[in-house]
Design an enzyme around this catalytic site. Structure first.
Site, PDB file in Angstrom:
ATOM      1  N   SER A 168      38.451  33.255  46.390  1.00  0.00           N
ATOM      2  CA  SER A 168      37.837  33.863  47.579  1.00  0.00           C
ATOM      3  C   SER A 168      36.704  34.807  47.220  1.00  0.00           C
ATOM      4  CB  SER A 168      38.870  34.590  48.449  1.00  0.00           C
ATOM      5  OG  SER A 168      39.936  35.093  47.735  1.00  0.00           O
ATOM      6  N   ASP A 169      36.836  35.551  46.133  1.00  0.00           N
ATOM      7  CA  ASP A 169      35.751  36.450  45.723  1.00  0.00           C
ATOM      8  C   ASP A 169      34.489  35.665  45.367  1.00  0.00           C
ATOM      9  OD1 ASP A 169      36.636  39.076  46.016  1.00  0.00           O
ATOM     10  OD2 ASP A 169      37.819  38.968  44.185  1.00  0.00           O
ATOM     11  N   ALA A 170      34.652  34.461  44.836  1.00  0.00           N
ATOM     12  CA  ALA A 170      33.491  33.663  44.452  1.00  0.00           C
ATOM     13  C   ALA A 170      32.900  32.906  45.636  1.00  0.00           C
ATOM     14  CB  ALA A 170      33.872  32.684  43.347  1.00  0.00           C
ATOM     15  N   PRO A 173      30.925  35.281  49.090  1.00  0.00           N
ATOM     16  CA  PRO A 173      29.499  35.621  49.099  1.00  0.00           C
ATOM     17  C   PRO A 173      28.594  34.417  49.308  1.00  0.00           C
ATOM     18  CG  PRO A 173      30.416  35.846  46.888  1.00  0.00           C
ATOM     19  CD  PRO A 173      31.564  35.664  47.817  1.00  0.00           C
TER      20      PRO A 173
END
Length: 207
Positions: A168-170, A173
């Site tokens: 999700s962090d990748a 954005p």
């Protein structure tokens, strides 16, 4: 010149997904001003497993490349006025406050869009802006089991194994930067900005 040359971005986001959004825009030529707290983005101090760079996380310079930066107390009235002046001529504003904090600090969508009707307003949250978990904080390794990713990743003995890539962090954005470019395209026709939102949970589910 990049595709976003001339686009001005003000970013007050920290850690990963929010700064990652500004990173993608800066990579394409946007003029991104990153505003950190006086003590620095928390991303400087987390993800510090070796090798570290200059005593800080090696992820920090990657996520904040091509940006200009300053440190400012955005909760102080004088600091808020500086941000407002920057936003008066900006195209995009990025934050990842916990839902409700933006209202308390004076950076909510209604307040900023009244000051600059062409502003693209971007917010990246953990669980989304609505629902029973909206006020909770979260991080990638929490959303891998919540979204079912760990159900697909098990050892031979059946033990769930997290992905080595922060899903999700990748992905958040990338989705947010895509939303910004669509909002900028729409603005050419309507003359007005848009609100763009995503969350770590939504993106883990999407992945």
């Amino acid at each position: 010149m990049g595709a976003l040359d001339g686009i001005r971005v003000v970013e007050v986001a920290q850690i990963w997904a929010g700064p990652g959004t500004g990173m993608y825009l800066a990579d394409q030529g946007a003029n991104v001003v990153k505003i950190e707290p006086l003590w620095g983005d928390e991303g400087r101090r987390v993800f510090t497993q070796p090798p570290i760079v200059g005593g800080e996380s090696r992820a920090y310079p990657a996520l904040n490349r091509n940006k200009r930066g300053t440190a400012l107390d955005i909760s102080h009235p004088e600091g808020r006025e500086i941000v407002y002046r920057l936003l008066a001529g900006a195209d995009v504003f990025i934050h990842n406050f916990r839902p409700g904090v933006e209202h308390r600090l004076g950076y909510d969508y209604d307040t900023l869009s009244q000051r600059n009707s062409r502003l693209i307003y971007v917010e990246v949250s953990a669980f989304g802006l609505r629902g029973p978990y909206a006020q909770r904080s979260g991080y990638d390794l929490l959303f891998q089991p919540l979204s079912g990713i760990l159900a697909k990743r098990r050892t031979g003995e059946g033990v769930p194994t997290p992905s080595g890539i922060w899903v999700s962090d990748a992905s958040a954005p990338i989705a947010a930067a895509y939303g910004v470019t669509l909002a900028l395209l729409t603005r050419q026709t309507t003359g007005r900005g848009r609100r763009v939102e995503t969350s770590l949970l939504h993106m883990a589910l999407a992945m």
